[in-house]
Scaffold this motif. Structure first.
Motif, PDB file in Angstrom:
ATOM      1  N   ASP A 135     -31.292  -4.585 -72.879  1.00 15.87           N
ATOM      2  CA  ASP A 135     -31.824  -3.979 -71.535  1.00 15.87           C
ATOM      3  C   ASP A 135     -31.235  -4.596 -70.015  1.00 15.87           C
ATOM      4  O   ASP A 135     -31.769  -5.661 -69.928  1.00 15.87           O
ATOM      5  CB  ASP A 135     -33.157  -3.960 -71.638  1.00 15.87           C
ATOM      6  N   VAL A 171     -28.086  -5.275 -82.197  1.00 19.54           N
ATOM      7  CA  VAL A 171     -29.290  -5.460 -81.407  1.00 19.54           C
ATOM      8  C   VAL A 171     -30.495  -5.439 -82.059  1.00 19.54           C
ATOM      9  O   VAL A 171     -31.284  -6.491 -81.842  1.00 19.54           O
ATOM     10  CB  VAL A 171     -29.018  -4.012 -80.643  1.00 19.54           C
ATOM     11  N   SER A 223     -32.893  -8.856 -82.008  1.00 19.44           N
ATOM     12  CA  SER A 223     -34.483  -8.267 -81.669  1.00 19.44           C
ATOM     13  C   SER A 223     -35.401  -9.129 -82.732  1.00 19.44           C
ATOM     14  O   SER A 223     -36.244  -9.530 -82.367  1.00 19.44           O
ATOM     15  CB  SER A 223     -34.604  -6.977 -81.776  1.00 19.44           C
ATOM     16  N   TRP A 262     -42.109  -5.083 -73.020  1.00 23.29           N
ATOM     17  CA  TRP A 262     -41.309  -4.347 -74.199  1.00 23.29           C
ATOM     18  C   TRP A 262     -40.116  -4.197 -73.783  1.00 23.29           C
ATOM     19  O   TRP A 262     -40.053  -3.711 -72.499  1.00 23.29           O
ATOM     20  CB  TRP A 262     -41.890  -2.775 -74.371  1.00 23.29           C
ATOM     21  N   SER A 263     -39.157  -4.602 -74.230  1.00 23.73           N
ATOM     22  CA  SER A 263     -37.595  -4.479 -73.847  1.00 23.73           C
ATOM     23  C   SER A 263     -36.707  -4.538 -74.903  1.00 23.73           C
ATOM     24  O   SER A 263     -37.019  -4.481 -76.215  1.00 23.73           O
ATOM     25  CB  SER A 263     -37.347  -5.693 -73.081  1.00 23.73           C
ATOM     26  N   THR A 264     -35.344  -4.594 -74.537  1.00 25.04           N
ATOM     27  CA  THR A 264     -34.419  -5.056 -75.948  1.00 25.04           C
ATOM     28  C   THR A 264     -33.581  -5.896 -75.294  1.00 25.04           C
ATOM     29  O   THR A 264     -33.476  -6.224 -74.338  1.00 25.04           O
ATOM     30  CB  THR A 264     -33.407  -3.530 -75.987  1.00 25.04           C
ATOM     31  N   MET A 322     -39.813  -6.195 -79.323  1.00 22.61           N
ATOM     32  CA  MET A 322     -38.623  -5.674 -79.033  1.00 22.61           C
ATOM     33  C   MET A 322     -38.688  -4.067 -79.562  1.00 22.61           C
ATOM     34  O   MET A 322     -39.248  -4.156 -80.578  1.00 22.61           O
ATOM     35  CB  MET A 322     -37.806  -6.517 -79.983  1.00 22.61           C
ATOM     36  N   TYR A 323     -37.898  -3.472 -78.834  1.00 24.63           N
ATOM     37  CA  TYR A 323     -38.264  -1.888 -79.011  1.00 24.63           C
ATOM     38  C   TYR A 323     -36.870  -1.634 -79.943  1.00 24.63           C
ATOM     39  O   TYR A 323     -35.706  -1.834 -79.706  1.00 24.63           O
ATOM     40  CB  TYR A 323     -37.968  -1.248 -77.655  1.00 24.63           C
ATOM     41  N   ILE A 324     -37.602  -0.911 -81.059  1.00 22.21           N
ATOM     42  CA  ILE A 324     -36.154  -0.552 -82.184  1.00 22.21           C
ATOM     43  C   ILE A 324     -36.846   0.772 -82.709  1.00 22.21           C
ATOM     44  O   ILE A 324     -37.975   1.250 -82.187  1.00 22.21           O
ATOM     45  CB  ILE A 324     -36.125  -1.344 -83.237  1.00 22.21           C
ATOM     46  N   ALA A 330     -31.008   0.743 -83.514  1.00 24.75           N
ATOM     47  CA  ALA A 330     -31.035   0.842 -82.244  1.00 24.75           C
ATOM     48  C   ALA A 330     -29.677   1.418 -81.753  1.00 24.75           C
ATOM     49  O   ALA A 330     -28.742   1.724 -82.314  1.00 24.75           O
ATOM     50  CB  ALA A 330     -30.949  -0.801 -81.622  1.00 24.75           C
TER      51      ALA A 330
END
Length: 247
Positions: free
Chosen positions: A54, A128, A132, A49-51, A81-83, A112
């Protein structure tokens, strides 16, 4: 007894008594504390998990492609992808309009944080979210089937090299150049992003909805995060740490 200090390591008495006896006999004692990982079958599944903005995970993303390829069908990699859920965060008003300026897409549905903390210039939260979705589509088209995703790794590295700054982050010319170098069909990715629901108007996007649901299921709150067979990996996001957990 005595007060418990932090950190502390607690054991059952029946396990601790033999160790205590060795200590009392002035024998050296070495104990290893380790977290076991579930192993339901012969294939290890690991999630990342990231963006796109990051900073902590960039070295890992630069280094791990060869390991992912070497693991082959013995492991299955899934990037996430972290949203943020804009509706839950109050970024979509009662009239369906975006209430959070340029942090969100789809009329405030998917958001984001602003990576440079300047809403008037630089990379926006909406940028972002768009990147993503693009990376998730690249994974769906080039990595989901085999769980390796060489093209995904190549694209991410090309993007970090060519577009990872406020001047080019949202430049489609730069993005297309990255996809060309990674041997990715830009038309296929554009179609994937559109077919999922796109980024315009008050339309749900099934890929981004899936990422929101997966985030809640995994309980991700700190980025970057890695899971191996569903278990969170603690410690630094480093090649050696993740490779050891997988193996």
């Amino acid at each position: 007894g005595a007060d418990i200090s932090i950190p502390s390591f607690l054991m059952f008495k029946q396990d601790a008594d033999p160790i205590k006896a060795e200590v009392m006999a002035n024998h050296a004692v070495r104990i290893e504390m380790a977290w076991s990982l579930p192993s339901p079958d012969d294939r290890v599944e690991y999630d990342f998990w990231s963006t796109p903005t990051d900073l902590v995970s960039k070295d890992f993303q630069r280094q791990f492609k060869d390991a992912a390829q070497a693991l082959g069908d013995r492991a299955y990699f899934t990037p996430h992808m972290y949203i943020y859920d804009g509706i839950k965060s109050g970024c979509q008003g009662p009239d369906g309009e975006n209430q959070c300026y340029n942090l969100c897409t789809n009329n405030g549905r998917y958001c984001a944080t602003d990576p440079d903390n300047d809403l008037d210039k630089g990379i926006s939260g909406a940028d972002v979210v768009a990147e993503s979705l693009r990376r998730t589509c690249i994974w769906h088209q080039y990595g989901k089937e085999n769980g390796v995703g060489s093209e995904w790794w190549d694209y991410v590295n090309e993007f970090m090299f060519r577009c990872d700054n406020e001047d080019y982050f949202a430049s489609m010319e730069c993005v297309n150049d990255c996809m060309a170098h990674a041997k990715i069909d830009k038309g296929l990715i554009k179609k994937c992003m559109k077919d999922a629901g796109g980024l315009e108007d008050d339309n749900p996007n099934e890929i981004l909805e899936s990422e929101l649901a997966a985030k809640d299921t995994a309980g991700v709150v700190i980025l970057p995060a890695t899971f191996v067979n569903g278990a969170a990996i603690r410690g630094a996001l480093e090649f050696a740490v993740i490779f050891k957990a997988i193996c």
